[in-house]
Design a protein around this motif. Structure first.
Motif, PDB file in Angstrom:
ATOM      1  N   GLU A 262       0.824  -1.223   0.000  1.00  0.00           N
ATOM      2  CA  GLU A 262       0.000   0.000   0.000  1.00  0.00           C
ATOM      3  C   GLU A 262       0.855   1.269   0.000  1.00  0.00           C
ATOM      4  OE1 GLU A 262      -3.233   0.542  -0.246  1.00  0.00           O
ATOM      5  OE2 GLU A 262      -3.686  -1.595  -0.471  1.00  0.00           O
ATOM      6  N   ASP A 263       1.965   1.244   0.745  1.00  0.00           N
ATOM      7  CA  ASP A 263       2.823   2.438   0.803  1.00  0.00           C
ATOM      8  C   ASP A 263       3.398   2.757  -0.571  1.00  0.00           C
ATOM      9  OD1 ASP A 263       2.470   2.838   3.506  1.00  0.00           O
ATOM     10  OD2 ASP A 263       4.141   1.526   4.052  1.00  0.00           O
ATOM     11  N   GLU A 264       3.841   1.694  -1.253  1.00  0.00           N
ATOM     12  CA  GLU A 264       4.404   1.901  -2.592  1.00  0.00           C
ATOM     13  C   GLU A 264       3.328   2.416  -3.546  1.00  0.00           C
ATOM     14  OE1 GLU A 264       6.418  -1.597  -3.993  1.00  0.00           O
ATOM     15  OE2 GLU A 264       7.577  -1.812  -2.157  1.00  0.00           O
TER      16      GLU A 264
ATOM     17  N   PHE B 121       0.649   4.155  -2.844  1.00  0.00           N
ATOM     18  CA  PHE B 121       0.328   5.555  -2.565  1.00  0.00           C
ATOM     19  C   PHE B 121       1.430   6.479  -3.076  1.00  0.00           C
ATOM     20  CE2 PHE B 121       0.516   9.323   0.247  1.00  0.00           C
ATOM     21  CZ  PHE B 121      -0.654   9.918  -0.183  1.00  0.00           C
ATOM     22  N   TYR B 122       2.673   6.060  -2.881  1.00  0.00           N
ATOM     23  CA  TYR B 122       3.795   6.879  -3.351  1.00  0.00           C
ATOM     24  C   TYR B 122       3.691   7.099  -4.860  1.00  0.00           C
ATOM     25  CZ  TYR B 122       8.649   8.585  -3.528  1.00  0.00           C
ATOM     26  OH  TYR B 122       9.769   9.340  -3.692  1.00  0.00           O
ATOM     27  N   MET B 123       3.435   6.027  -5.584  1.00  0.00           N
ATOM     28  CA  MET B 123       3.336   6.153  -7.043  1.00  0.00           C
ATOM     29  C   MET B 123       2.132   6.997  -7.452  1.00  0.00           C
ATOM     30  SD  MET B 123       4.621   2.506  -8.555  1.00  0.00           S
ATOM     31  CE  MET B 123       4.238   1.258  -7.366  1.00  0.00           C
ATOM     32  N   ARG B 124       1.011   6.773  -6.777  1.00  0.00           N
ATOM     33  CA  ARG B 124      -0.193   7.532  -7.125  1.00  0.00           C
ATOM     34  C   ARG B 124      -0.014   9.015  -6.830  1.00  0.00           C
ATOM     35  NH1 ARG B 124      -5.215   4.582  -4.470  1.00  0.00           N
ATOM     36  NH2 ARG B 124      -6.425   5.677  -6.054  1.00  0.00           N
ATOM     37  N   SER B 125       0.737   9.323  -5.768  1.00  0.00           N
ATOM     38  CA  SER B 125       0.944  10.729  -5.439  1.00  0.00           C
ATOM     39  C   SER B 125       1.768  11.434  -6.508  1.00  0.00           C
ATOM     40  CB  SER B 125       1.630  10.864  -4.076  1.00  0.00           C
ATOM     41  OG  SER B 125       3.010  10.573  -4.196  1.00  0.00           O
TER      42      SER B 125
ATOM     43  N   ILE C 118       0.698   8.483 -11.054  1.00  0.00           N
ATOM     44  CA  ILE C 118       0.576   7.188 -11.699  1.00  0.00           C
ATOM     45  C   ILE C 118      -0.746   6.573 -11.231  1.00  0.00           C
ATOM     46  CG2 ILE C 118       1.618   4.890 -11.914  1.00  0.00           C
ATOM     47  CD1 ILE C 118       4.342   6.236 -11.357  1.00  0.00           C
ATOM     48  N   SER C 119      -1.604   6.189 -12.161  1.00  0.00           N
ATOM     49  CA  SER C 119      -2.928   5.700 -11.770  1.00  0.00           C
ATOM     50  C   SER C 119      -2.794   4.393 -10.999  1.00  0.00           C
ATOM     51  CB  SER C 119      -3.803   5.497 -12.996  1.00  0.00           C
ATOM     52  OG  SER C 119      -3.244   4.472 -13.798  1.00  0.00           O
ATOM     53  N   LEU C 120      -3.814   4.086 -10.233  1.00  0.00           N
ATOM     54  CA  LEU C 120      -3.780   2.896  -9.396  1.00  0.00           C
ATOM     55  C   LEU C 120      -3.464   1.654 -10.233  1.00  0.00           C
ATOM     56  CD1 LEU C 120      -4.255   1.446  -6.693  1.00  0.00           C
ATOM     57  CD2 LEU C 120      -6.681   1.349  -7.268  1.00  0.00           C
TER      58      LEU C 120
ATOM     59  N   GLU D 291      -1.961   1.362 -13.112  1.00  0.00           N
ATOM     60  CA  GLU D 291      -0.585   1.373 -13.618  1.00  0.00           C
ATOM     61  C   GLU D 291       0.412   1.107 -12.478  1.00  0.00           C
ATOM     62  OE1 GLU D 291       1.491   1.282 -16.955  1.00  0.00           O
ATOM     63  OE2 GLU D 291      -0.656   1.672 -16.955  1.00  0.00           O
TER      64      GLU D 291
ATOM     65  N   LEU E 176       3.179  -1.808 -12.258  1.00  0.00           N
ATOM     66  CA  LEU E 176       4.607  -1.566 -12.002  1.00  0.00           C
ATOM     67  C   LEU E 176       5.101  -2.460 -10.870  1.00  0.00           C
ATOM     68  CD1 LEU E 176       5.116   2.302 -12.269  1.00  0.00           C
ATOM     69  CD2 LEU E 176       6.312   0.557 -13.580  1.00  0.00           C
ATOM     70  N   GLN E 177       4.277  -2.583  -9.834  1.00  0.00           N
ATOM     71  CA  GLN E 177       4.671  -3.424  -8.707  1.00  0.00           C
ATOM     72  C   GLN E 177       4.770  -4.893  -9.093  1.00  0.00           C
ATOM     73  OE1 GLN E 177       2.812  -3.597  -4.801  1.00  0.00           O
ATOM     74  NE2 GLN E 177       2.998  -1.403  -4.700  1.00  0.00           N
TER      75      GLN E 177
ATOM     76  N   ARG F  72      -4.062  10.315   1.127  1.00  0.00           N
ATOM     77  CA  ARG F  72      -3.786   9.035   1.767  1.00  0.00           C
ATOM     78  C   ARG F  72      -5.059   8.535   2.464  1.00  0.00           C
ATOM     79  NH1 ARG F  72       1.039   5.526   3.012  1.00  0.00           N
ATOM     80  NH2 ARG F  72      -0.383   3.776   2.958  1.00  0.00           N
TER      81      ARG F  72
ATOM     82  N   GLU G  59      -4.018  10.135  -7.405  1.00  0.00           N
ATOM     83  CA  GLU G  59      -3.455  10.450  -8.720  1.00  0.00           C
ATOM     84  C   GLU G  59      -4.166  11.630  -9.380  1.00  0.00           C
ATOM     85  OE1 GLU G  59      -4.704   7.556  -7.714  1.00  0.00           O
ATOM     86  OE2 GLU G  59      -5.637   6.378  -9.315  1.00  0.00           O
TER      87      GLU G  59
ATOM     88  N   PHE H 161       7.691  13.544   0.527  1.00  0.00           N
ATOM     89  CA  PHE H 161       7.496  12.690   1.700  1.00  0.00           C
ATOM     90  C   PHE H 161       8.575  12.915   2.762  1.00  0.00           C
ATOM     91  CE2 PHE H 161       4.395   9.199   0.533  1.00  0.00           C
ATOM     92  CZ  PHE H 161       3.951   9.797  -0.624  1.00  0.00           C
TER      93      PHE H 161
ATOM     94  N   THR I 189       9.252   6.478   0.116  1.00  0.00           N
ATOM     95  CA  THR I 189       9.070   5.033   0.048  1.00  0.00           C
ATOM     96  C   THR I 189      10.081   4.403  -0.898  1.00  0.00           C
ATOM     97  OG1 THR I 189       6.734   5.521   0.301  1.00  0.00           O
ATOM     98  CG2 THR I 189       7.296   3.272  -0.334  1.00  0.00           C
TER      99      THR I 189
ATOM    100  N   PHE J 162       9.991   4.763 -13.270  1.00  0.00           N
ATOM    101  CA  PHE J 162       9.024   5.386 -12.374  1.00  0.00           C
ATOM    102  C   PHE J 162       8.666   6.789 -12.872  1.00  0.00           C
ATOM    103  CE2 PHE J 162       8.754   8.040  -8.402  1.00  0.00           C
ATOM    104  CZ  PHE J 162       7.511   7.623  -8.002  1.00  0.00           C
TER     105      PHE J 162
ATOM    106  N   GLU K 136       1.770   9.849 -17.631  1.00  0.00           N
ATOM    107  CA  GLU K 136       0.369   9.914 -17.180  1.00  0.00           C
ATOM    108  C   GLU K 136      -0.072  11.359 -16.972  1.00  0.00           C
ATOM    109  OE1 GLU K 136      -2.110   7.449 -15.299  1.00  0.00           O
ATOM    110  OE2 GLU K 136      -0.730   5.782 -14.978  1.00  0.00           O
TER     111      GLU K 136
END
Lengths: 355, 254
Positions: free
Chosen positions: A291-293, A295-299, A302-304, A306, A310-311, B50, B73, B84, B88, B98, B105
């Protein structure tokens, strides 16, 4: 049988595999029979001392199409009801592959179905890696999702030999790989890796029995599963270190990523050690996406969806990076990518396009 | 630009934000200071989306749009960026892949075509120079094996790549040595424009020497208890927070 197969011309009408890299030679084995040769089951032998970097590709095909001609029918699209009536179309087959002394060879083993029938394939495969030989094998399994393919591998390794074997399993109703690896000499290096991507109601099954009989050998196993929907996987791994086999280094890991709430994995890593001077470890993990990863990507925008991809690709990389041929690795990475995106299951990506 | 109105948020049964009000206009830099555990990081996480925190009351609007209805997003596409406190690590995903995924996007949602590989690398190189990052970082896993300072530099590098309208920097200065602080501070400063805004969360006055704020807010027990100009940071550095808390407590009649 000599190793110098030619591209089988007659088997090549409806389908050309796009995977092969420059210099790759192809062998088609249709319903258990080699095409364009005397027609028996696969019996490969690489002569003593033969070293080169080119690849031999064996394409194992199940089909109900015209004999000898492979048609490019969808392998993963929905089957017709009619195909259910006759029950499974069974095949028992045996193959053998021999890496002669001090040879160094690359082999790519693909298995496909070219019609959407319910195939049941039972395959016995014996692999002998002779003294000082270096075997590099990539296995790509991509069959229709009603097909069952059960393979029993017996791998015998001699003193000073090395084997790297990587399994990539994409589609297939049930794919089972059972391996019994006999390390019969000293200074053997055996490296097994596997990546299974399963969704729908696929069932993936891996069983490894790693037998360390002699001292000073290394074995390493890494099997990773990504399971979605109602997919089920079994991993059963046993490293057995005989009393004689001092200075053994043996590792085994099975890591699983469950994407849905309904996917299941049964994992059973085991060690049996009868020697007292060895380094062995084993482990298994079952986890979800982090979940942390995510959220980091989405912030970062990057859409959920995608971010999840990636993960999963990062997870798969641990296996894919082991493929020594760069071209093959890139090709496998893009196959895994499209498999994870679900692009495989649509009709435009039938057998002609996917590989 | 950003309006936070009576924001309450909790984790489980515990209320962390207890009525935050904050108004940020284009071009402004707001510093948020305050004792540990006062809710500063929670505020930044709630703005970024979050979902560990449940918003129980109040609203956040960004340029007239209701942020609380949006996914993380979507907030990023609007131009919100969170630096942050503890970046992460993402093993197996390289920095370059990344960033490529993120940039493309963002572009997709601005109806722009994806950047070609050459253009992308050129952009990446230019922005890495902002924070004096070595090019070898691009092929490494996101934040994997990075030192504390390298992680923070990577945050500012990402900020430079994404060019956000509103950047929230959550203790970007903590754990930095003097040189790294200078590099990060200067990097952020270069990104400051008349149109974009920042929220800078910090414990130390020294970061504010580089990023000079228009306002300083003191956070305590889930709300802002004092707002003043730049000079307040120096007072806090000398005298701590107790006097502000006492002052506000008496005002509130506690």
């Amino acid at each position: 049988m000599e190793s110098n197969y030619l591209l089988a011309p007659k088997a090549n009408h409806g389908f050309i595999c796009k995977i092969p890299m420059k210099g790759t030679r192809q062998v088609y084995v249709v319903n258990g029979h080699i095409q364009g040769n005397e027609g028996g089951p696969l019996a490969l032998s690489f002569p003593k001392g033969e070293c080169d970097d080119t690849m031999l590709q064996v394409i194992f095909v199940r089909t109900t199409g015209e004999s000898g001609k492979i048609s490019g029918i969808c392998m993963s699209c929905a089957p017709s009801e009619k195909a259910d009536d006759g029950g499974a179309i069974e095949l028992d087959t045996a193959s053998s592959i021999e890496f002669g002394e001090d040879c160094s060879k690359k082999l790519l083993l693909c298995s496909h179905t070219f019609t959407p029938d319910r195939f049941l394939t039972r395959e016995r495969c014996e692999i002998n890696v002779r003294r000082g030989a270096n075997a590099d094998i990539t296995v790509m399994q991509n069959e229709n999702n009603r097909s069952v393919h059960l393979t029993d591998y017996t791998i015998n390794m001699e003193e000073g030999s090395a084997l790297k074997m990587i399994f990539i399993s994409l589609h297939g109703g049930k794919i089972s790989n059972k391996l019994k690896v006999n390390l019969n000499g000293e200074h053997i290096d055996c490296n097994l890796k596997g990546l299974c991507l399963a969704d729908g109601e696929q069932h993936m099954d891996t069983e490894v029995l790693m037998e360390h009989y002699k001292p000073n050998c290394n074995s390493n196993q890494l099997f990773k599963y990504i399971l979605d929907d109602k997919a089920i996987a079994d991993f059963y791994g046993l490293i057995r270190v005989a009393q004689d086999a001092q200075k053994t280094n043996a590792y085994q890991a099975n890591h699983n990523l469950l994407i849905s709430d309904y996917a299941k994995v049964h994992t059973k890593p085991q060690l049996e050690i009868y020697a007292d001077d060895v380094k062995c470890s084993h482990g298994a993990t079952v986890g979800r996406l982090n979940e942390d990863e995510l959220f980091y990507m989405r912030s970062r925008g990057i859409s959920l969806h995608e971010a999840q991809l990636l993960q999963q690709k990062a997870f798969a990389n641990g296996v894919l990076e082991g493929i020594s041929s760069r071209e093959l690795r890139l090709r496998m990475e893009s196959l895994v990518d499209s498999r994870l995106r679900g692009e495989f299951s649509s009709c435009r990506n039938c057998s002609k396009n996917c590989c | 630009m950003l309006t936070i109105n009576n924001l309450h948020a909790s984790v489980g049964d515990k209320e962390i934000l207890k009525g935050v009000n904050l108004e940020i206009n284009p071009g402004e830099v707001h510093a948020i200071m305050g004792p540990n555990g006062s809710g500063k990081s929670t505020l930044s996480a709630v703005i970024a989306g979050r979902d560990t925190y449940a918003v129980t009351e109040g609203s956040i609007t960004f340029e007239g749009q209701d942020l609380l209805k949006m996914k993380p997003e979507e907030r990023s596409w609007l131009g919100i960026f969170l630096g942050f406190q503890y970046p992460t690590e993402i093993p197996g995903v390289s920095n370059v892949n990344f960033m490529k995924a993120a940039i493309n996007e963002q572009r997709k949602h601005k109806n722009l075509p994806p950047l070609g590989p050459a253009e992308f690398l050129k952009l990446m190189r230019a922005k890495m120079a902002y924070v004096e990052m070595d090019s070898s970082f691009s092929s490494r896993g996101v934040n994997v094996g990075f030192s504390g300072g390298e992680k923070k530099r990577n945050e500012i590098f990402q900020m430079a790549m994404l060019e956000p309208r509103l950047a929230i920097l959550d203790e970007t200065d903590s754990g930095l040595d003097v040189d790294a602080l200078r590099i990060v501070g200067n990097g952020v400063n270069k990104l400051r424009t008349k149109e974009n805004s920042m929220i800078v969360i910090t414990h130390y006055e020294r970061l504010l020497d580089y990023i000079v704020p228009n306002f300083i807010h003191v956070f305590h027990d889930g709300r802002i208890i004092k707002t003043a100009g730049r000079e307040l940071a120096l007072d806090i550095e000398k005298r701590g927070y107790d006097w502000i808390i006492e002052e506000s407590g008496s005002k509130n009649g506690k």
